[in-house]
Enzyme design. Sequence first.
Site, PDB file in Angstrom:
ATOM      1  N   HIS A   4    -117.737  -5.992  31.204  1.00 12.25           N
ATOM      2  CA  HIS A   4    -118.615  -6.790  30.351  1.00 12.25           C
ATOM      3  C   HIS A   4    -117.998  -6.994  28.971  1.00 12.25           C
ATOM      4  CE1 HIS A   4    -122.023  -6.343  33.216  1.00 12.25           C
ATOM      5  NE2 HIS A   4    -121.325  -5.277  33.553  1.00 12.25           N
TER       6      HIS A   4
ATOM      7  N   LYS B  55     -95.964   7.093   4.820  1.00 10.89           N
ATOM      8  CA  LYS B  55     -96.181   8.423   4.230  1.00 10.89           C
ATOM      9  C   LYS B  55     -95.612   8.475   2.813  1.00 10.89           C
ATOM     10  CE  LYS B  55     -96.228  11.019   8.591  1.00 10.89           C
ATOM     11  NZ  LYS B  55     -95.489  11.980   9.425  1.00 10.89           N
TER      12      LYS B  55
ATOM     13  N   GLU C 142     -96.324   4.975  20.588  1.00 10.52           N
ATOM     14  CA  GLU C 142     -95.468   5.650  19.610  1.00 10.52           C
ATOM     15  C   GLU C 142     -94.112   6.013  20.218  1.00 10.52           C
ATOM     16  OE1 GLU C 142     -96.797   9.460  17.733  1.00 10.52           O
ATOM     17  OE2 GLU C 142     -97.122   8.229  15.958  1.00 10.52           O
TER      18      GLU C 142
END
Lengths: 471, 471
Positions: free
Chosen positions: B326, B440, B301
């Site tokens: 793994h 938003k 960010e």
Amino acid sequence: MRASSHARDRLGDMNHLSIDFNLAVDQHLKSAGLSKADYERLSPQLQQAHEVLTSKRKAGKMAFMDLPKQQTVLQETISVAKKLSGTFENLVILGIGGSSLGPKALFTALCHPFHNFLRPPQQKGMRLFFPDNSDPSTFAGLMGTLGLERTAFAAITKSGGTAETWAQLLWVVDRLGKDAARRQLVALTDPEKGSLRATARAEGWQALEIPPAVGGRFSVFSPVGLLPAAAAGIDIAELLNGAQSMVERCEKGNIFENPAYMLATTLYLFDTYKKRSTHVLMPYADALRETGDWFVQLWAESLGKKKGDGFVGPTPLRAVGATDQHSLLQLLMEGPEDKLTLFIAVDEPREDLKIPEGVFDLSDVSYLGGHGFHELLSAERQATATALAAQGRPSLCIRMPSLRPFAMGELLMLWQIATAYAGFLYEIEPFDQPGVEAGKRYTCCLLGRPGYESAQQDIQTYKATNKAWIF
Amino acid sequence: MRASSHARDRLGDMNHLSIDFNLAVDQHLKSAGLSKADYERLSPQLQQAHEVLTSKRKAGKMAFMDLPKQQTVLQETISVAKKLSGTFENLVILGIGGSSLGPKALFTALCHPFHNFLRPPQQKGMRLFFPDNSDPSTFAGLMGTLGLERTAFAAITKSGGTAETWAQLLWVVDRLGKDAARRQLVALTDPEKGSLRATARAEGWQALEIPPAVGGRFSVFSPVGLLPAAAAGIDIAELLNGAQSMVERCEKGNIFENPAYMLATTLYLFDTYKKRSTHVLMPYADALRETGDWFVQLWAESLGKKKGDGFVGPTPLRAVGATDQHSLLQLLMEGPEDKLTLFIAVDEPREDLKIPEGVFDLSDVSYLGGHGFHELLSAERQATATALAAQGRPSLCIRMPSLRPFAMGELLMLWQIATAYAGFLYEIEPFDQPGVEAGKRYTCCLLGRPGYESAQQDIQTYKATNKAWIF
């Protein structure tokens, strides 16, 4: 719930998983999206990949696709699970990588989000724990928290020789004693090969089989995933029905009739044609957080390969919406144009809450009142997809009707078939992982295992540190 | 435990965090590594970045660096935490992104790995829960599991208007009633601005301040991180001492004397000179798993930004060793040469276990007996670093003496200073996140918030789906 998958109405059938590619193609995304021609140009390879897959399947090398129909295994697994859950409260999975990620994904997706905190009768099934690391703090902490006499252990390793798993298993057997181990342990491993099978036979441990042709990261529909899931109370028959329904949908050679092939081809094209090599899986559901980790292993370990003198493979990245709108989204929106976002939407939440109205009178908050939490979550997903698209950044959306076992069966089988198909598009072997062997050799050498002395030279070379570069 | 950091012997001082860059530089890595000349060529920018940072700090715009010395805040936070933990069993954090990742990182790193399962006296401090999403299943599940009368809530939002946080807060206040809310709620927000501050005042809620100049992802040493940590029983004074010790080590302009600058410069150089744009943080400690998520937000960010007509920013990827050997390791070893691995080693585990000897006689397992779990974990890290280096793939290693609060303070402050510095190397603003605003707006529009009608057009455009692209 049994699938009649071939003749489904693509949009109308709300009982099945679907994938929406609209925000990945040129109609909306212009030149940032793929065109029908991009897919068609790839026809020869697509045809070839399907043929390779089909012949591999006939040769028994795509055994993961046959797991959903193995009724005997299903019954045997349910029977062991019943025995365990009738006697013990906790099941600790001694396994790592493919021996842990599958069952963990199922557990997180299909059980109550705080399952391990519940008590009967709210809690149906055993509590599951996944100490999938050799970190002593985790394992000591867990062993100190659970009552050992109320705890069963599933030791899971395909090869039978995984170091992390054996370290824990040796500790557990030593602590329990060999008699108790016979009651409290189940071994899941190859039917014939390896030290775990040999030990299980010699000690008389309960055991289930991981089919030899099924690799760790393709083993979620074998007892590796099924036993823990059944022990926790998940309907594994329904899970397998979902998986089988996806197998049947993915038997056609034409990618435009095959969701797994379409998914794989789209991701392959974005990686190789559009330089969008980072594939961000972003489910809008906390329950699918661990499915993200399962996907990361599947995609990274299968496709990240040496190829001639070069190296190929997309980079999988795990996110969760709406949470990571407050973390990764800035990078997805305004960072380099090297990513493709793969949303997962769940149509019906397991439970919903309503945001109450009129608690306070606040100009920037009151609009929330009266909406459901799920409505907010869905709006956030749609808003994020819209925002990305409006910036010319592609995404696609996998829609699941619910977080029922059937839908999870569909989802996990979809990705496994897509991975195998992508492997053949990349022209690499998707079922091996040769790159991890070197590290294992060095570990053995560092721990003094006989026969590994020759690794010492590299270890010494790279151990030699120059203090000037330590801060 | 107080630091005397400047005069430390780089290798000899075991009480402090250090960073080993040996496997990132040309001595071992040849042309795949950085040379001293690579760093020196960057001198003018480095000097400038330091000057910008220094003047920003004088202007009060690097306020996160001043948090560790705020003794009044520390005392006030401890006092609120004591009050809560004396009365309630559970603390639920209503917060998302920067309001959750910091406290979650501290909780996971510094408390018992199964803290929430323990009972007093083993359990010192409150149980913490982080439902940091608007997912109804999680929140309903949590609220149904905890006894509300034994539960306190910390509502955390810097701006005071975060939708996800308010959805939960409204539900909680409605359920508790306004009288109980006065006892069971604490608000953490801006001292003056926003709806949460206004409501806290009007309702007489307990409240703590997030300093106006401290952004969410840089707020871990403000009450955002400190209150939950203290409530869970973490020594936050020691944590701040560690952070302050790192601040003091990072005040010099010369990168070769400044670990944060050195870290930032190295990652910047790998991204821009070596096309290694994916930065994989791989702690060999389960306890640092959530610190990985905190790092992902901080790095993504802050640095993923539009720059002129282009886009910059490295991609952070979170892993955990040995588990992800793994999973991701195959891709790191044999996939594209676009990654840099950042190990974290912890010298002293909180607890250790010994792998017992002689339980079974197995040729491929017995070498493990007699070693400690921590020894195995450390060998695996060294083996992985060696294997990467032998393939010409760079890594660096952050060494922490322990998982004590002091060391966590050092680690989290290190990354914050490194991030700010990297921002100026990339020539972007590291403290904003303009790319998340569009989403938003669309969410508000979708939920019918007055004033957001104009977003409707984009929503409609990208909602229009072509059935041919749905599978």
